[in-house]
Structure formats: structure tokens, C-alpha cells
Motif scaffolding. Structure first.
Motif, PDB file in Angstrom:
ATOM      1  N   PHE A   1       0.834  -1.199   0.000  1.00 50.63           N
ATOM      2  CA  PHE A   1       0.000   0.000   0.000  1.00 50.63           C
ATOM      3  C   PHE A   1       0.867   1.248   0.000  1.00 50.63           C
ATOM      4  CE2 PHE A   1      -2.856   3.021   2.320  1.00 50.63           C
ATOM      5  CZ  PHE A   1      -3.826   3.113   1.329  1.00 50.63           C
ATOM      6  N   SER A   2       1.963   1.227   0.767  1.00 45.87           N
ATOM      7  CA  SER A   2       2.859   2.389   0.831  1.00 45.87           C
ATOM      8  C   SER A   2       3.580   2.601  -0.496  1.00 45.87           C
ATOM      9  CB  SER A   2       3.871   2.205   1.961  1.00 45.87           C
ATOM     10  OG  SER A   2       3.215   2.074   3.219  1.00 45.87           O
ATOM     11  N   VAL A   3       4.053   1.535  -1.112  1.00 46.42           N
ATOM     12  CA  VAL A   3       4.733   1.665  -2.401  1.00 46.42           C
ATOM     13  C   VAL A   3       3.776   2.219  -3.453  1.00 46.42           C
ATOM     14  CG1 VAL A   3       5.781   0.354  -4.284  1.00 46.42           C
ATOM     15  CG2 VAL A   3       6.462  -0.099  -1.935  1.00 46.42           C
ATOM     16  N   ALA A   4       2.549   1.704  -3.473  1.00 43.78           N
ATOM     17  CA  ALA A   4       1.571   2.216  -4.432  1.00 43.78           C
ATOM     18  C   ALA A   4       1.279   3.694  -4.173  1.00 43.78           C
ATOM     19  CB  ALA A   4       0.288   1.400  -4.347  1.00 43.78           C
ATOM     20  N   THR A   5       1.141   4.070  -2.902  1.00 46.59           N
ATOM     21  CA  THR A   5       0.912   5.478  -2.568  1.00 46.59           C
ATOM     22  C   THR A   5       2.101   6.338  -2.972  1.00 46.59           C
ATOM     23  OG1 THR A   5      -0.455   4.779  -0.693  1.00 46.59           O
ATOM     24  CG2 THR A   5       0.324   7.051  -0.694  1.00 46.59           C
ATOM     25  N   PHE A   6       3.325   5.843  -2.742  1.00 47.21           N
ATOM     26  CA  PHE A   6       4.528   6.581  -3.123  1.00 47.21           C
ATOM     27  C   PHE A   6       4.578   6.820  -4.628  1.00 47.21           C
ATOM     28  CE2 PHE A   6       8.971   6.489  -4.579  1.00 47.21           C
ATOM     29  CZ  PHE A   6       9.467   7.610  -3.916  1.00 47.21           C
ATOM     30  N   VAL A   7       4.266   5.814  -5.401  1.00 42.22           N
ATOM     31  CA  VAL A   7       4.274   5.966  -6.866  1.00 42.22           C
ATOM     32  C   VAL A   7       3.236   6.991  -7.299  1.00 42.22           C
ATOM     33  CG1 VAL A   7       3.841   4.759  -9.036  1.00 42.22           C
ATOM     34  CG2 VAL A   7       5.183   3.652  -7.254  1.00 42.22           C
ATOM     35  N   VAL A   8       2.042   6.924  -6.709  1.00 40.61           N
ATOM     36  CA  VAL A   8       0.995   7.879  -7.055  1.00 40.61           C
ATOM     37  C   VAL A   8       1.408   9.303  -6.672  1.00 40.61           C
ATOM     38  CG1 VAL A   8      -1.386   8.559  -6.569  1.00 40.61           C
ATOM     39  CG2 VAL A   8      -0.842   6.164  -6.936  1.00 40.61           C
ATOM     40  N   LEU A   9       2.003   9.466  -5.468  1.00 34.68           N
ATOM     41  CA  LEU A   9       2.433  10.791  -5.031  1.00 34.68           C
ATOM     42  C   LEU A   9       3.521  11.355  -5.928  1.00 34.68           C
ATOM     43  CD1 LEU A   9       2.509  10.340  -1.143  1.00 34.68           C
ATOM     44  CD2 LEU A   9       0.867  11.671  -2.481  1.00 34.68           C
TER      45      LEU A   9
ATOM     46  N   LEU B   1       5.688  13.257   1.941  1.00 34.71           N
ATOM     47  CA  LEU B   1       6.132  12.454   3.078  1.00 34.71           C
ATOM     48  C   LEU B   1       5.043  12.353   4.143  1.00 34.71           C
ATOM     49  CD1 LEU B   1       9.819  13.698   3.490  1.00 34.71           C
ATOM     50  CD2 LEU B   1       9.035  11.510   2.560  1.00 34.71           C
ATOM     51  N   GLY B   2       4.394  13.489   4.415  1.00 34.32           N
ATOM     52  CA  GLY B   2       3.310  13.444   5.389  1.00 34.32           C
ATOM     53  C   GLY B   2       2.177  12.538   4.946  1.00 34.32           C
ATOM     54  N   THR B   3       1.808  12.667   3.671  1.00 28.61           N
ATOM     55  CA  THR B   3       0.749  11.798   3.141  1.00 28.61           C
ATOM     56  C   THR B   3       1.161  10.337   3.190  1.00 28.61           C
ATOM     57  OG1 THR B   3       0.049  13.590   1.660  1.00 28.61           O
ATOM     58  CG2 THR B   3      -0.726  11.361   1.147  1.00 28.61           C
ATOM     59  N   LEU B   4       2.427  10.057   2.871  1.00 31.77           N
ATOM     60  CA  LEU B   4       2.912   8.673   2.902  1.00 31.77           C
ATOM     61  C   LEU B   4       2.858   8.106   4.312  1.00 31.77           C
ATOM     62  CD1 LEU B   4       4.091   6.494   1.057  1.00 31.77           C
ATOM     63  CD2 LEU B   4       6.357   7.352   1.623  1.00 31.77           C
ATOM     64  N   LEU B   5       3.265   8.919   5.299  1.00 32.19           N
ATOM     65  CA  LEU B   5       3.206   8.448   6.681  1.00 32.19           C
ATOM     66  C   LEU B   5       1.764   8.205   7.124  1.00 32.19           C
ATOM     67  CD1 LEU B   5       5.920  10.728   8.362  1.00 32.19           C
ATOM     68  CD2 LEU B   5       6.098   8.291   7.797  1.00 32.19           C
ATOM     69  N   VAL B   6       0.876   9.133   6.765  1.00 33.25           N
ATOM     70  CA  VAL B   6      -0.523   8.971   7.162  1.00 33.25           C
ATOM     71  C   VAL B   6      -1.144   7.746   6.503  1.00 33.25           C
ATOM     72  CG1 VAL B   6      -2.810  10.030   7.028  1.00 33.25           C
ATOM     73  CG2 VAL B   6      -0.845  11.406   7.666  1.00 33.25           C
ATOM     74  N   THR B   7      -0.897   7.590   5.221  1.00 29.41           N
ATOM     75  CA  THR B   7      -1.471   6.433   4.526  1.00 29.41           C
ATOM     76  C   THR B   7      -0.874   5.120   5.036  1.00 29.41           C
ATOM     77  OG1 THR B   7       0.172   6.769   2.766  1.00 29.41           O
ATOM     78  CG2 THR B   7      -2.025   7.704   2.432  1.00 29.41           C
TER      79      THR B   7
END
Length: 470
Positions: free
Chosen positions: A19-27, A161-167
């Protein structure tokens, strides 16, 4: 986080990581798109200023390379220079100095981003061709735009980074919540595996998702296993009870025979008695092996099997077979039952009639309806008590007066199992009362005679099971 390859990580860790990797790619993709769009918009604003400056300054350049109206040129507010063919500054204005802002050699008419030596200021310079191989250079400062882009980049990184931590945190909470029932199922399954067979997985009521459906499936499986285990326990207990009698008789006869020295004739007589007991024990073991056996594939002709079994019985016991009455009222009756299973079914019915009934034994085969064949075995004995009629097909069920006779109460259970696996029906009729197993398949008129009549209804191999009422 666990070390090693990702496939060895716990499921929750893998879910959060994915989930974090997918969020990182999207961000990253979204940030790159926003940065590109802002950069494009700022460049377009600079290009608009440059175009205005070129359109204002170009007509003011005279034949000597100098501007005719310096006030109008200064009013533009941009840095500008006029270079001759050798690249020397002919005229200049604004923040531009005596050093050319750009070496025009190698550049056509285009926009170039440069950093001037004087003041280290960043400019976006447009090169425009003039007569006599001169060049007009118009530059607009882009320091504020660069600063805005740097600020935007910092903000995007911090927000990402904040969004990644929250997600990641939310993903971890969601994964924990989603896997909590699975962990609870695992703990309860471990308790069941440790011997707590009466437990069931706690499935929340009012929910219908993948986890709850998994719980219901496991509970159904556990219930089926518990029923099978209970049947096995009951079978073992009853079988051990029935096997205890012949084993005890054998042990007693052997102990009795060894109490004193005996003659050859006495040993032969004892061996004959032991052979009878062993034969009884072998028949009981054979019935126990087949009473729960699965259905064998194959077809056979009921008429031919009945004729063959009756003929074999007459050859083996001519005196006893004289009291048999056999009626084969059908030329052929093909059924989806293997030949040896059908022979075992008929043998058990005849054995029951001979052992527990009285002559004559009547055996009839007919076809009451086009899709069915019927086998009836009746005798002139007293039958069985009415209260035993409903449970007669259960394993080891025997009347009190029959316990002194040879047998173990497995014959009708074996017949019932074979008939049910063939999708037929077994009926026990006596004095107008009958019990059908399974109930509701076919309802034919009951035999009203005082004797016990065992009826087997089997669907023909070339037809469908009929729904009959008579």
C-alpha cells in the motif's frame, strides 16, 4: 519489519508495504505532474513578457544598431542588448551590462535560460535576428519563478512524506482490523486442533464479507468433521461390542480345550467348533468392511443376478431351496449398480429371510412403472416388532429374540447403504405398516400381509428416477 525476502514477511507487513509503495508511486507521479504544470505556466508568463519586449524594442533599433527612443525602451523594464555580427554590444538597456548576456554564435532565434555573471541573476533570454547580422537579446529575470518552483518542490516533498506516513499508518490500522478476525480464527482453530472439538469459529452476525464467509465455511467443515467423527466413534463402539462376543467364545473354547489332555477325536471336534466361530467372525468382519464402502461404478441386470444367485443357492443347499418361490416378471432390468454390489444386496436379503424368517421365501422381480424395477423378498415368519421397523436399517439393530442367532445386525444396513447410493429406495412393510428409506422418493402401495416384506426400488439404468403415487 521482518528481514529477508518480501515473500517471507508477515501478511500485514506485506499489505502495508504494498500500500505504501503504491501510494509513493501515485504521489511521485502527481507531484511531477503538478511541478511540470506550474513550471510550464511560469515559463509561459515569462514568454509573454519576452514577446511584449521584443515587439516593443525590435522596431526601435535603427540602422546603426542603436535604439531611437530610449525612454520607450527603458519603459519596458527588461534587460536588452543589441549585438553586432562579431558579438560586441552595440547598445544596451535595463540591468544588462557591457558583457553580452549570451554568445549568439551557435544559437538561432530561440529562448535560452542563462545565469548572468554580473549579479549571478538568472534570466530567460530571447534571441531575435536583426538586419546586418545583428542580434537583439531581450532578457527577463526568472529568480522569483525559480524560487517559487523550489518552494513548490519543498512543499510537495513535505506533503508527500506526510501523506505517505498517514497512509502507511491508516493502511496498518486497516490491515490489523481486516486480519484480526483471521488471527482469531487461527487461535480458535489451534484450540480445536489441540482437542477442543466442540468449539466453533466466532463469526460476527449481520456481516457478509470474505472473512465471514470463510468463517462460515470453516464452521460447516468442522460440523461435517464432527458428524463424521461421531459416526466413526459410534461405529467403532458398536463394532467392538459385536466383535467381543465371537472373540470371547473363541478365547473360552481355546482355554477350555487346554485345561486337560484330549484325544484326537476331541481335538477335531473342538477345531470344528472353532472353525464355525471363525467363519462367523470372518463374515462379521466382511460386513463391517462393506457396510460403509462407497459406490462401485458399473451396471448389471437385476433379473440375471437374481437368477444366478438363486441357482447357486439351490446347488449349495438343494433341500433348503425347495421352499423358495421365485417370480421373474420382467425380461430384463438393467440398473446402475455393479454386479458384485447387487449380488451382495440380494445375498443379505436372502440370508435375513432364511435366518430370521420361515419358509416359504418368496422372491419377486417386476417393473411397476416404466422407470423403476422392484425386488421383493418376503417370508412366512413372524417378522419384527413394530417399534423395530423404523430402526431396522441402522447398524447392529437386532430384535431381542434374534441375538441368540447367527448375525450381527449389519445385513439391512448394508442393503440400505447400497440402495441409497444407487438413488433407490428400501421399504420395510409388515401388516399394513411400512418405512421407506429415503422417504419421499417413491410412494407405492404397501403390502398388507402379516409377514415382513422387504422391497427394493431401483431406477433403471436407461431411465430417470420416477415420482410415483399409488
Amino acid at each position: 519489519m521482518s528481514r529477508g525476502r518480501p515473500r517471507t514477511w508477515p501478511l500485514r507487513t506485506r499489505l502495508v508495504a504494498g500500500f505504501s509503495v503504491a501510494t509513493f508511486v501515485v504521489l511521485v507521479a502527481a507531484g511531477a505532474f503538478v511541478f511540470w504544470r506550474v513550471d510550464f505556466a511560469l515559463d509561459r508568463a515569462l514568454d509573454t513578457e519576452l514577446a511584449h519586449g521584443v515587439s516593443t524594442l525590435g522596431p526601435l533599433v535603427g540602422d546603426d544598431g542603436r535604439l531611437s527612443d530610449r525612454d520607450a525602451a527603458e519603459a519596458v523594464g527588461l534587460a536588452w542588448q543589441v549585438l553586432d555580427a562579431d558579438g560586441a554590444v552595440v547598445d544596451r538597456g535595463g540591468p544588462a551590462g557591457t558583457t553580452p548576456m549570451l554568445a549568439t554564435h551557435g544559437y538561432g532565434e530561440r529562448d535560452v535560460d542563462v545565469r548572468l555573471v554580473t549579479g549571478r541573476a538568472s534570466y530567460r533570454v530571447r534571441v531575435v535576428g536583426l538586419p546586418h547580422q545583428r542580434r537583439l537579446l531581450v532578457g527577463v529575470r526568472r529568480d522569483h519563478e525559480d524560487e517559487a518552483l523550489r518552494e513548490l518542490l519543498v512543499q510537495l516533498v513535505l506533503a508527500g512524506l506526510g501523506t505517505l506516513l498517514v497512509t502507511a499508518f491508516v493502511g496498518d490500522r486497516l490491515a490489523r482490523a481486516a486480519l484480526r478476525p483471521v488471527e482469531r480464527y487461527r487461535q480458535q482453530a489451534a484450540a480445536i486442533a489441540a482437542g477442543a472439538a466442540d468449539l466453533r469459529l466466532e463469526v460476527p452476525a449481520g456481516r457478509d464479507d470474505e472473512v465471514t464467509r470463510l468463517g462460515h465455511t470453516f464452521n460447516d467443515m468442522l460440523a461435517g468433521l464432527e458428524r463424521a467423527l461421531e459416526r466413526e466413534r459410534q461405529f467403532v463402539a458398536e463394532a467392538s461390542h459385536e466383535l467381543r462376543t465371537p472373540v470371547t467364545l473363541l478365547t473360552g473354547r481355546i482355554q477350555l480345550a487346554r485345561r486337560r489332555r484330549r484325544t484326537v477325536e476331541e481335538h477335531e471336534r473342538i477345531l470344528g467348533e472353532l472353525a464355525i466361530d471363525l467363519d462367523r467372525l470372518a463374515r462379521l468382519a466382511d460386513q463391517l468392511l462393506h457396510v460403509g464402502a462407497g459406490r462401485a461404478e458399473g451396471t448389471s441386470d437385476l433379473v440375471q443376478v437374481v437368477a444366478r444367485v438363486v441357482e447357486e443357492r439351490r446347488v449349495a443347499d438343494p433341500a433348503g431351496a425347495t421352499t423358495w418361490e421365485v417370480e421373474l416378471l420382467a425380461d430384463a432390468a438393467p440398473v446402475a449398480v455393479a454386479d458384485h454390489d447387487l449380488e451382495r444386496l440380494l445375498t443379505n436379503l436372502l440370508d435375513n429371510a432364511v435366518r430370521h424368517g420361515a419358509p416359504p421365501v418368496r422372491l419377486t422381480v417386476d417393473r411397476p412403472v416404466p422407470a423403476l424395477t422392484r425386488l421383493r423378498v418376503a417370508d412366512a415368519g413372524a417378522g419384527m416388532p413394530p417399534e423395530l421397523l423404523a430402526t431396522a436399517t441402522q447398524r447392529f439393530t437386532r430384535a431381542e429374540e434374534a441375538r441368540s442367532r447367527v448375525g450381527a445386525g449389519l445385513g439391512l444396513a448394508l442393503v440400505a447403504g447400497l440402495v441409497e447410493r444407487a438413488r433407490g429406495q428400501l421399504r420395510l412393510c409388515q401388516a399394513g405398516q411400512h418405512v421407506a428409506r429415503p422417504a419421499g422418493v417413491v410412494d407405492l402401495a404397501c403390502d398388507h400381509g402379516p409377514e415382513l416384506t422387504v422391497t427394493v426400488l431401483l431406477p433403471l439404468a436407461d431411465g430417470d428416477t420416477a415420482e410415483v403415487t399409488d
